[in-house]
Scaffold this motif. Structure first.
Motif, PDB file in Angstrom:
ATOM      1  N   ALA A  73       0.829  -1.209   0.000  1.00 56.61           N
ATOM      2  CA  ALA A  73       0.000   0.000   0.000  1.00 56.61           C
ATOM      3  C   ALA A  73       0.864   1.260   0.000  1.00 56.61           C
ATOM      4  N   ILE A  74       1.888   1.267   0.836  1.00 51.54           N
ATOM      5  CA  ILE A  74       2.787   2.427   0.898  1.00 51.54           C
ATOM      6  C   ILE A  74       3.486   2.632  -0.433  1.00 51.54           C
ATOM      7  N   SER A  75       3.913   1.529  -1.043  1.00 51.18           N
ATOM      8  CA  SER A  75       4.641   1.632  -2.310  1.00 51.18           C
ATOM      9  C   SER A  75       3.759   2.179  -3.431  1.00 51.18           C
ATOM     10  N   ARG A  76       2.460   1.894  -3.381  1.00 49.72           N
ATOM     11  CA  ARG A  76       1.549   2.391  -4.426  1.00 49.72           C
ATOM     12  C   ARG A  76       1.465   3.915  -4.394  1.00 49.72           C
ATOM     13  N   VAL A  77       1.539   4.478  -3.195  1.00 45.22           N
ATOM     14  CA  VAL A  77       1.538   5.936  -3.085  1.00 45.22           C
ATOM     15  C   VAL A  77       2.924   6.482  -3.417  1.00 45.22           C
ATOM     16  N   TYR A  78       3.947   5.808  -2.961  1.00 46.26           N
ATOM     17  CA  TYR A  78       5.329   6.254  -3.186  1.00 46.26           C
ATOM     18  C   TYR A  78       5.638   6.398  -4.672  1.00 46.26           C
ATOM     19  N   VAL A  79       5.199   5.409  -5.477  1.00 43.80           N
ATOM     20  CA  VAL A  79       5.506   5.469  -6.916  1.00 43.80           C
ATOM     21  C   VAL A  79       4.560   6.397  -7.666  1.00 43.80           C
ATOM     22  N   GLY A  80       3.579   6.952  -6.959  1.00 45.82           N
ATOM     23  CA  GLY A  80       2.667   7.912  -7.576  1.00 45.82           C
ATOM     24  C   GLY A  80       1.478   7.307  -8.279  1.00 45.82           C
ATOM     25  N   ALA A  81       1.219   6.032  -8.042  1.00 49.08           N
ATOM     26  CA  ALA A  81       0.110   5.363  -8.725  1.00 49.08           C
ATOM     27  C   ALA A  81      -1.239   5.652  -8.080  1.00 49.08           C
ATOM     28  N   HIS A  82      -1.240   5.965  -6.763  1.00 47.70           N
ATOM     29  CA  HIS A  82      -2.493   6.145  -6.044  1.00 47.70           C
ATOM     30  C   HIS A  82      -2.367   7.214  -4.966  1.00 47.70           C
ATOM     31  N   TYR A  83      -3.511   7.777  -4.613  1.00 44.72           N
ATOM     32  CA  TYR A  83      -3.603   8.650  -3.443  1.00 44.72           C
ATOM     33  C   TYR A  83      -3.670   7.778  -2.186  1.00 44.72           C
ATOM     34  N   PRO A  84      -3.357   8.341  -1.025  1.00 41.58           N
ATOM     35  CA  PRO A  84      -3.497   7.560   0.220  1.00 41.58           C
ATOM     36  C   PRO A  84      -4.899   6.990   0.417  1.00 41.58           C
ATOM     37  N   HIS A  85      -5.935   7.765   0.083  1.00 40.95           N
ATOM     38  CA  HIS A  85      -7.296   7.252   0.310  1.00 40.95           C
ATOM     39  C   HIS A  85      -7.626   6.087  -0.629  1.00 40.95           C
ATOM     40  N   ASP A  86      -6.920   5.980  -1.755  1.00 40.83           N
ATOM     41  CA  ASP A  86      -7.136   4.849  -2.662  1.00 40.83           C
ATOM     42  C   ASP A  86      -6.734   3.536  -2.010  1.00 40.83           C
ATOM     43  N   VAL A  87      -5.591   3.555  -1.318  1.00 39.62           N
ATOM     44  CA  VAL A  87      -5.113   2.314  -0.710  1.00 39.62           C
ATOM     45  C   VAL A  87      -5.895   1.995   0.565  1.00 39.62           C
ATOM     46  N   ILE A  88      -6.347   3.028   1.272  1.00 42.97           N
ATOM     47  CA  ILE A  88      -7.181   2.793   2.458  1.00 42.97           C
ATOM     48  C   ILE A  88      -8.509   2.174   2.045  1.00 42.97           C
TER      49      ILE A  88
END
Length: 210
Positions: free
Chosen positions: A152-167
């Protein structure tokens, strides 16, 4: 013309936590040494979660029908969670950050305009595996949960998703698997029990099990 219409009709998630997203991607901008590893992990870690499901099946061969059934239905719960995520994605049509936050530092290549952001499919898959494995083996579940958080953290780190997307993805995974896994286990336990004592004994049980 089509792209303009698409932009108008889709939802801009930057209004929710765009500033937090920029903070994370600014961190990524200043940690170039981590970019390649993060991109490789966020893309290929799905294979590791598949391996964890296989480990759950393998160790369940030593135990009773109930645990083996739970191990066998685990991938089904994961698949259902992923499908639910895809339906939600198409309903919300949230634009990827690479399209709505144009000046952010993006590690991952920007996907097609119709590849929407919320919830994160990768995170849903990872979190669903973690929840499903908790029913199979608590230790495996803990390992998968820690890896799912990293995903989940990596998805935001690479710019693929916003934090609320992974939550949102984690919420979907937890809710769907908590419903489907126990239900399917109860429905299929007798079927699996018969299969373990039949021609599939070698795949579903160790010698003398049962």
């Amino acid at each position: 013309m089509f792209s303009e219409a698409l932009t108008i009709s889709t939802y801009d998630g930057a209004r929710i936590d765009g500033s937090l997203f920029r903070d994370v991607t600014q961190f990524a901008r200043h940690t170039h040494w981590l970019n390649t590893a993060a991109e490789a992990w966020t893309t290929y870690s799905i294979g590791l979660f598949v391996i964890l499901l296989l480990v759950g099946w393998w160790i369940s061969r030593r135990y009773g029908d109930r645990q083996m059934t739970t191990a066998l239905v685990a991938p089904i719960g994961v698949a259902v969670a992923f499908l639910v995520t895809e339906v939600i994605k198409n309903q919300f049509g949230e634009l990827r950050p690479c399209r709505s936050v144009p000046h952010a530092f993006i590690v991952e290549t920007c996907p097609a305009p119709t590849d929407y952001a919320m919830p994160s499919g990768h995170t849903t898959f990872a979190a669903a595996v973690a929840v499903a494995l908790f029913f199979v083996n608590r230790r495996l579940g803990v390992i998968a949960a820690l890896l799912a958080i990293l995903e989940a953290i990596s998805r935001v780190y690479v710019g693929a998703h916003y934090p609320h997307d992974v939550i949102a993805a984690m919420v979907v995974a937890v809710v769907v698997v908590l419903i489907t896994s126990p239900l399917l286990s109860r429905l299929l336990q007798r079927v699996v029990g018969r299969a373990r004592r039949g021609p599939l004994h070698g795949l579903l049980s160790t010698r003398g099990a049962g």
